[in-house]
Structures are given as C-alpha cells and as structure tokens.
Scaffold this motif. Sequence first.
Motif, PDB file in Angstrom:
ATOM      1  N   ASN A  90       0.829  -1.200   0.000  1.00 15.32           N
ATOM      2  CA  ASN A  90       0.000   0.000   0.000  1.00 15.32           C
ATOM      3  C   ASN A  90       0.869   1.258   0.000  1.00 15.32           C
ATOM      4  OD1 ASN A  90      -2.767   1.031   0.119  1.00 15.32           O
ATOM      5  ND2 ASN A  90      -2.134   1.866   2.093  1.00 15.32           N
ATOM      6  N   SER A  91       1.934   1.252   0.776  1.00 13.03           N
ATOM      7  CA  SER A  91       2.845   2.399   0.849  1.00 13.03           C
ATOM      8  C   SER A  91       3.546   2.641  -0.484  1.00 13.03           C
ATOM      9  CB  SER A  91       3.874   2.161   1.955  1.00 13.03           C
ATOM     10  OG  SER A  91       4.803   3.201   1.989  1.00 13.03           O
ATOM     11  N   VAL A  92       4.020   1.579  -1.114  1.00  9.68           N
ATOM     12  CA  VAL A  92       4.679   1.717  -2.420  1.00  9.68           C
ATOM     13  C   VAL A  92       3.666   2.189  -3.458  1.00  9.68           C
ATOM     14  CG1 VAL A  92       5.868   0.491  -4.277  1.00  9.68           C
ATOM     15  CG2 VAL A  92       6.479   0.027  -1.892  1.00  9.68           C
ATOM     16  N   MET A  93       2.462   1.647  -3.416  1.00 10.05           N
ATOM     17  CA  MET A  93       1.432   2.044  -4.378  1.00 10.05           C
ATOM     18  C   MET A  93       1.161   3.543  -4.295  1.00 10.05           C
ATOM     19  SD  MET A  93      -2.441   0.643  -4.769  1.00 10.05           S
ATOM     20  CE  MET A  93      -3.631   1.667  -5.632  1.00 10.05           C
ATOM     21  N   ALA A  94       1.171   4.089  -3.100  1.00 10.31           N
ATOM     22  CA  ALA A  94       0.909   5.517  -2.907  1.00 10.31           C
ATOM     23  C   ALA A  94       1.958   6.393  -3.597  1.00 10.31           C
ATOM     24  CB  ALA A  94       0.847   5.838  -1.421  1.00 10.31           C
ATOM     25  N   GLU A  95       3.133   5.845  -3.879  1.00  9.71           N
ATOM     26  CA  GLU A  95       4.176   6.586  -4.595  1.00  9.71           C
ATOM     27  C   GLU A  95       3.918   6.650  -6.098  1.00  9.71           C
ATOM     28  OE1 GLU A  95       8.007   4.934  -3.696  1.00  9.71           O
ATOM     29  OE2 GLU A  95       7.547   4.794  -1.551  1.00  9.71           O
ATOM     30  N   TYR A  96       3.121   5.724  -6.605  1.00  6.74           N
ATOM     31  CA  TYR A  96       2.878   5.620  -8.049  1.00  6.74           C
ATOM     32  C   TYR A  96       1.539   6.205  -8.481  1.00  6.74           C
ATOM     33  CZ  TYR A  96       6.965   2.629  -8.455  1.00  6.74           C
ATOM     34  OH  TYR A  96       8.250   2.156  -8.449  1.00  6.74           O
ATOM     35  N   PHE A  97       0.641   6.449  -7.547  1.00 11.95           N
ATOM     36  CA  PHE A  97      -0.705   6.906  -7.881  1.00 11.95           C
ATOM     37  C   PHE A  97      -1.053   8.152  -7.087  1.00 11.95           C
ATOM     38  CE2 PHE A  97      -0.628   2.460  -8.908  1.00 11.95           C
ATOM     39  CZ  PHE A  97      -1.313   2.392 -10.104  1.00 11.95           C
ATOM     40  N   SER A  98      -1.927   8.966  -7.653  1.00 13.61           N
ATOM     41  CA  SER A  98      -2.463  10.117  -6.939  1.00 13.61           C
ATOM     42  C   SER A  98      -3.988  10.046  -6.987  1.00 13.61           C
ATOM     43  CB  SER A  98      -1.952  11.422  -7.554  1.00 13.61           C
ATOM     44  OG  SER A  98      -2.301  11.499  -8.921  1.00 13.61           O
ATOM     45  N   ALA A  99      -4.627  10.780  -6.112  1.00 12.71           N
ATOM     46  CA  ALA A  99      -6.091  10.767  -6.046  1.00 12.71           C
ATOM     47  C   ALA A  99      -6.679  11.366  -7.325  1.00 12.71           C
ATOM     48  CB  ALA A  99      -6.554  11.555  -4.830  1.00 12.71           C
ATOM     49  N   PRO A 100      -7.778  10.854  -7.808  1.00 19.40           N
ATOM     50  CA  PRO A 100      -8.511   9.742  -7.224  1.00 19.40           C
ATOM     51  C   PRO A 100      -7.817   8.412  -7.526  1.00 19.40           C
ATOM     52  CG  PRO A 100      -9.597  10.469  -9.240  1.00 19.40           C
ATOM     53  CD  PRO A 100      -8.449  11.411  -8.997  1.00 19.40           C
ATOM     54  N   TYR A 101      -7.605   7.635  -6.477  1.00 16.97           N
ATOM     55  CA  TYR A 101      -6.913   6.350  -6.622  1.00 16.97           C
ATOM     56  C   TYR A 101      -7.795   5.344  -7.346  1.00 16.97           C
ATOM     57  CZ  TYR A 101      -3.898   8.440  -3.131  1.00 16.97           C
ATOM     58  OH  TYR A 101      -3.056   9.287  -2.462  1.00 16.97           O
ATOM     59  N   PRO A 102      -7.166   4.347  -7.977  1.00 15.46           N
ATOM     60  CA  PRO A 102      -7.985   3.315  -8.623  1.00 15.46           C
ATOM     61  C   PRO A 102      -8.749   2.488  -7.591  1.00 15.46           C
ATOM     62  CG  PRO A 102      -5.635   2.769  -8.770  1.00 15.46           C
ATOM     63  CD  PRO A 102      -5.734   4.113  -8.139  1.00 15.46           C
ATOM     64  N   ALA A 103      -9.850   1.929  -8.015  1.00 15.94           N
ATOM     65  CA  ALA A 103     -10.523   0.926  -7.196  1.00 15.94           C
ATOM     66  C   ALA A 103      -9.551  -0.245  -7.063  1.00 15.94           C
ATOM     67  CB  ALA A 103     -11.822   0.485  -7.871  1.00 15.94           C
ATOM     68  N   ARG A 104      -9.687  -1.012  -5.978  1.00 17.46           N
ATOM     69  CA  ARG A 104      -8.679  -2.052  -5.756  1.00 17.46           C
ATOM     70  C   ARG A 104      -9.262  -3.199  -4.957  1.00 17.46           C
ATOM     71  NH1 ARG A 104      -3.759  -0.166  -2.123  1.00 17.46           N
ATOM     72  NH2 ARG A 104      -5.347  -0.339  -0.529  1.00 17.46           N
ATOM     73  N   SER A 105      -8.813  -4.388  -5.306  1.00 18.23           N
ATOM     74  CA  SER A 105      -9.068  -5.585  -4.509  1.00 18.23           C
ATOM     75  C   SER A 105      -7.717  -6.179  -4.167  1.00 18.23           C
ATOM     76  CB  SER A 105      -9.867  -6.623  -5.298  1.00 18.23           C
ATOM     77  OG  SER A 105     -11.109  -6.120  -5.678  1.00 18.23           O
ATOM     78  N   THR A 106      -7.600  -6.696  -2.955  1.00 21.34           N
ATOM     79  CA  THR A 106      -6.366  -7.377  -2.538  1.00 21.34           C
ATOM     80  C   THR A 106      -6.763  -8.754  -2.041  1.00 21.34           C
ATOM     81  OG1 THR A 106      -5.374  -5.269  -1.913  1.00 21.34           O
ATOM     82  CG2 THR A 106      -4.329  -7.268  -1.064  1.00 21.34           C
ATOM     83  N   ILE A 107      -6.088  -9.759  -2.584  1.00 24.03           N
ATOM     84  CA  ILE A 107      -6.448 -11.143  -2.307  1.00 24.03           C
ATOM     85  C   ILE A 107      -5.210 -11.913  -1.888  1.00 24.03           C
ATOM     86  CG2 ILE A 107      -7.417 -13.259  -3.319  1.00 24.03           C
ATOM     87  CD1 ILE A 107      -8.594 -11.216  -5.509  1.00 24.03           C
ATOM     88  N   GLU A 108      -5.314 -12.668  -0.797  1.00 23.45           N
ATOM     89  CA  GLU A 108      -4.212 -13.557  -0.414  1.00 23.45           C
ATOM     90  C   GLU A 108      -4.386 -14.872  -1.161  1.00 23.45           C
ATOM     91  OE1 GLU A 108      -1.973 -14.505   3.636  1.00 23.45           O
ATOM     92  OE2 GLU A 108      -3.932 -15.496   3.561  1.00 23.45           O
ATOM     93  N   VAL A 109      -3.283 -15.335  -1.755  1.00 25.67           N
ATOM     94  CA  VAL A 109      -3.289 -16.588  -2.510  1.00 25.67           C
ATOM     95  C   VAL A 109      -2.240 -17.529  -1.920  1.00 25.67           C
ATOM     96  CG1 VAL A 109      -4.130 -15.522  -4.640  1.00 25.67           C
ATOM     97  CG2 VAL A 109      -1.679 -15.661  -4.225  1.00 25.67           C
TER      98      VAL A 109
END
Length: 128
Positions: A90-109
């Motif tokens: 999540n922290s790294v993603m915040a460096e690559y995106f700005s608001a409005p952020y994309p919708a997101r799903s996170t799944i453990e596999v």
Amino acid sequence: MNNKQMIQTNEAPQPIGAYSQAVRVGDTVYLSGQIALDTKGVFLAGDIEAQTRQVFKNLAAVALAAGGELNQCVKLTIFLSDLTDFPVVNSVMAEYFSAPYPARSTIEVSALPKGARVEIEGIMLLNA
C-alpha cells in the motif's frame, strides 16, 4: 469484427504463456498480472518492497506502450502470498498513484509464479 489490440513492449517482461502483456479494446486497456521479473525475465527475489516496485515498473512500461500512464488505471487487483505484506504494498502504491486512486481488490493466494510475493493486474482507461 475484432477490435482487440495486443499491447507489447520490450520494456517489460515478455509473456511466458498464451497471453498478452495487455489488450486494448477501445479506450480500455486490460493489463496482465505482473510479478517482479526484469526485462530479461529474471526474477527479482527479495523483500516485498523491492518486488512491488518492480511490478509497478513493469505495469508502467506496459501502460506507456498502450498510450497511457499508470495513474490512468481505474482498477487494480493485487495478489499477495502473505496479507501481512499489505501495508508495504500500500505504501509503495501511494508513490505511483495520486487521487482519485484506482478501485482495488487485494487477495491472499497460496502461491504465485516463481515464488513471487506479489502480483498486480490492472484496468486502465485512456482519454479519461
């Protein structure tokens, strides 16, 4: 009429199966899942932060080849082999995106190719 356009770039790892790096249909680009491979297909073993940065680097290269940029993604799906890695991703993603952020799903596999800790796929909308 087939209006699907395959997106391909040498700036991201080449597909290792019967799939495209991305497919464009109209102004929508479907970005295939990326793991931490470099452009030569060598897996970047290491911590979750380094793997996540490589994944976003790969996705950004494919997005550029499709005529867009990563911040035009409207939806991301994140696959983690361990959900305790979520805060770092999540922290790294915040460096690559700005608001409005994309919708997101996170799944453990239970497992990802090559023992990767993270894989991310996306949907990007051009001209938005």
